[in-house]
Scaffold this active site. Structure first.
Site, mmCIF file in Angstrom:
data_model
loop_
_atom_site.group_PDB
_atom_site.id
_atom_site.type_symbol
_atom_site.label_atom_id
_atom_site.label_comp_id
_atom_site.label_asym_id
_atom_site.label_seq_id
_atom_site.Cartn_x
_atom_site.Cartn_y
_atom_site.Cartn_z
ATOM 1 N N ASP A 180 -3.157 4.330 1.619
ATOM 2 C CA ASP A 180 -2.919 4.230 0.190
ATOM 3 C C ASP A 180 -4.110 3.660 -0.574
ATOM 4 O O ASP A 180 -4.024 3.422 -1.775
ATOM 5 C CB ASP A 180 -1.674 3.387 -0.099
ATOM 6 C CG ASP A 180 -1.695 2.051 0.605
ATOM 7 O OD1 ASP A 180 -2.799 1.571 0.920
ATOM 8 O OD2 ASP A 180 -0.626 1.479 0.843
ATOM 9 N N HIS B 287 3.507 7.192 -0.437
ATOM 10 C CA HIS B 287 2.431 6.235 -0.680
ATOM 11 C C HIS B 287 1.082 6.914 -0.864
ATOM 12 O O HIS B 287 0.041 6.281 -0.733
ATOM 13 C CB HIS B 287 2.338 5.225 0.469
ATOM 14 C CG HIS B 287 3.580 4.423 0.645
ATOM 15 N ND1 HIS B 287 4.527 4.737 1.594
ATOM 16 C CD2 HIS B 287 4.047 3.343 -0.017
ATOM 17 C CE1 HIS B 287 5.523 3.856 1.512
ATOM 18 N NE2 HIS B 287 5.261 3.013 0.546
#
Length: 594
Positions: free
Chosen positions: A413, A231
């Protein structure tokens, strides 16, 4: 052609960032024969087999999914002999409970279904809640959680080991067992066996870039990250770039380390190897790594390498990197891996065009025959106050989007602000027509519904839990007093801690909410004015959010980030909670009934 306004953003072949996943699915179902999308309300992004009819499928359905950006995972593994359906979330965000539930309803017949879930908090919560609701509707549902990450030594605490590319072996074995007609219990047992016999570790040379975001400069020239997830979060360590032989040797040593016992394997046993590209790694480099890995496994560890899978199977957008997965195998597992499948992304599977087919989402019945909520024609004084507080809190989150994303990009992220803005925007839209503001409990419940439909990932589920718990506390109270609100706030915070698994000091939004709740109750019990008490609670939340700078993360994706990185930014979830509390408290303190 009009010029595009992409100043400072990464260069991508996209239209609107918010439509990326939907348009990707459109292209996928047009490209691969045998795949179709599940049409319905906007949050549902499900890819399923064309040959499976709702309610009549006579095999165990195998469903997986997660955030998008990992293509070809997960929708590329939908097909006979592998997944029956894949649920796609927004980029790097867990799919919603509604989307998972729609997938279960669409493909599950009498034999039941197995959910294969990578070990991330948002995925566990959303798939888990959907599974429980499906069971309540009469479906047979089981779930296996895959955590194959070997980057960090045990124990891994609350978060546990991340689910990485080894999950694909679980997809294949479970799908083959289901296709053979095995029972739900047998399919679950085979999936669990594979999940416990695989280990993975990743390494990256460059950081991925989210569509519409500014490319990250986190990883400098000549540096690489070891032990990262999928991520875009920082790895466990940063090191100088080494020759691929040294990198492969280090990664395999971590996977097969006898001290961690993540993958218990003895000399002479049989394994399969997956060399997985993370999005921007040329096949040449993956094949070089594969050659070194096979030789290392055979010569240094005395293992028989039975199969090698080399390619980009579970990516991280455009990340230049790779992961190695090692699976201990038996004759049965090899049989499952070799079983035929029509999943387009599994090696040796061919694809082709498909007809335009759509399947409507079955809408749940309304057993209580409740009427849809609506805004009263005339607001009471308490209704106007509640509206002012809700509006102020939501507007504060909209204004903070960029700052929250910047903080989150350092430790996660990079989409915390975007997620919060989506939820806040839904609240600001629904407050005009849906919220029965004169009924405090019902209004809180509707705020949760707005957030649930607009926000993906862990944060959306947690705020929905927050609102539902507050609603349960307030329900039946016609005119809540300040102490009633304090009790509801306390119940909401306790539920977030209970179901999210975090507590004070874990570096989450609870580090803002818990001190706010305690302060509010204490000030009101000492007979302080409600306005002053709410403001004091907001100040406690702000102080708690700032304290996260000094904390080591014990929950969520930040738990994988080195402490020296965490010490540079506060927890964005805590800062967001403090922001809406501060704005709402200010509205309460300043509001004067007309």
């Amino acid at each position: 052609m009009a010029p595009l306004s992409l100043s400072g953003a990464s260069k991508k072949f996209i239209n609107d960032v918010s439509d990326c996943v939907t348009e990707m699915i459109d292209g996928m179902v047009e490209t691969f024969q045998g795949l179709q999308r599940l049409d319905g309300f906007p949050e549902v992004k499900v890819v399923l087999r064309t040959d499976v009819s709702r309610g009549t499928y006579n095999r165990v359905a195998v469903i997986s999914g997660g955030g998008s950006g990992h293509e070809p995972a997960h929708a590329g593994y939908v097909g006979q002999g592998m997944l029956t359906a894949a649920v796609c979330g927004d980029i790097f965000a867990s799919p919603t409970v509604a989307a998972v539930l729609a997938a279960i309803r669409a493909v599950t017949g009498a034999p039941g279904c197995l959910l294969i879930v990578k070990n991330y908090t948002g995925d566990r919560l959303n798939f888990g809640l959907a599974a429980e609701q499906a069971k309540a509707e009469g479906y047979k549902v089981e779930m296996v959680i895959v955590g194959d990450d070997c980057a960090l030594p045990p124990p891994r605490g609350l978060a546990g080991r991340r689910g990485l590319a080894g999950t694909l072996f679980v997809h294949k074995v479970a799908g083959a067992a289901a296709a053979e007609g095995k029972s739900l219990g047998d399919v679950l047992a085979e999936a669990q066996s594979v999940a416990g016999a695989v280990g993975t570790m990743g390494v990256a040379l460059m950081v991925c870039t989210l569509p519409g975001a500014t490319p990250s400069d986190r990883l400098g020239a000549g540096k690489m990250e070891l032990g990262l997830g999928i991520h875009g979060e920082p790895g466990a360590a940063v090191a100088d770039v080494q020759p691929v032989d040294a990198i492969v040797s280090h990664v395999l040593q971590k996977i097969l380390d006898p001290e961690t016992q993540y993958l218990k394997i003895d000399r002479g046993e049989r394994v399969v190897l997956m060399v997985n590209g993370l999005g921007a790694t040329p096949q040449m480099e993956l094949l070089i790594a594969a050659g070194k890995a096979v030789a290392t496994l055979q010569v240094e560890y005395g293992l028989a390498v039975e199969r090698v899978y080399t390619g980009s199977f579970m990516t991280s957008l455009d990340m230049a990197g790779m992961s190695l997965s090692v699976l201990r195998v038996t004759d049965r597992i090899l049989q499952r891996l070799d079983a035929p499948t029509r999943a387009p992304a599994w090696p040796s599977c061919a694809g082709g065009p498909r007809p335009m087919i759509s399947v409507p989402v079955p809408m749940p019945s309304n057993p209580t025959n409740e009427t849809a909520p609506s805004r009263p024609a005339e607001l009471s004084e308490s209704g106007r106050l509640l509206e002012a507080a809700i509006r102020a809190g939501a507007e504060a989150l909209v204004d903070m989007e960029q700052q929250l994303n910047e903080w989150d990009a350092r430790t996660g992220d990079g989409d915390c602000g975007t997620s919060m803005r989506k939820g806040a925007a839904a609240v600001l839209d629904d407050i005009w027509h849906r919220y029965p503001l004169n009924d405090a409990a019902e209004t809180v419940k509707e705020v949760g519904a707005s957030v649930r439909h607009a926000m993906g990932g862990t944060i959306g589920v947690l705020y929905d839990v927050f609102c539902r718990a507050a609603y349960a506390s307030l329900r039946g109270t016609s005119s809540p007093s300040p102490l009633d609100w304090a009790a509801a706030f306390e119940a909401a915070v306790s539920s977030v801690s209970k179901y999210g698994g975090a507590a004070a000091g874990y570096r989450t939004m609870l580090d803002a909410l818990l001190p706010a709740s305690k302060t509010l109750t204490k000030r009101l019990q000492s007979r302080e004015s409600p306005g002053d008490a709410f403001v004091a609670a907001a100040h406690a939340a702000a102080a708690g959010a700032e304290e996260t700078l000094k904390m080591v993360a014990l929950a969520g994706r930040s738990s994988y980030v080195p402490p020296e990185v965490l010490s540079q930014v506060p927890d964005p979830g805590a800062k967001a909670a403090a922001a809406w509390l501060n704005a709402a408290a200010a509205a309460v303190a300043l509001y004067t009934p007309q």
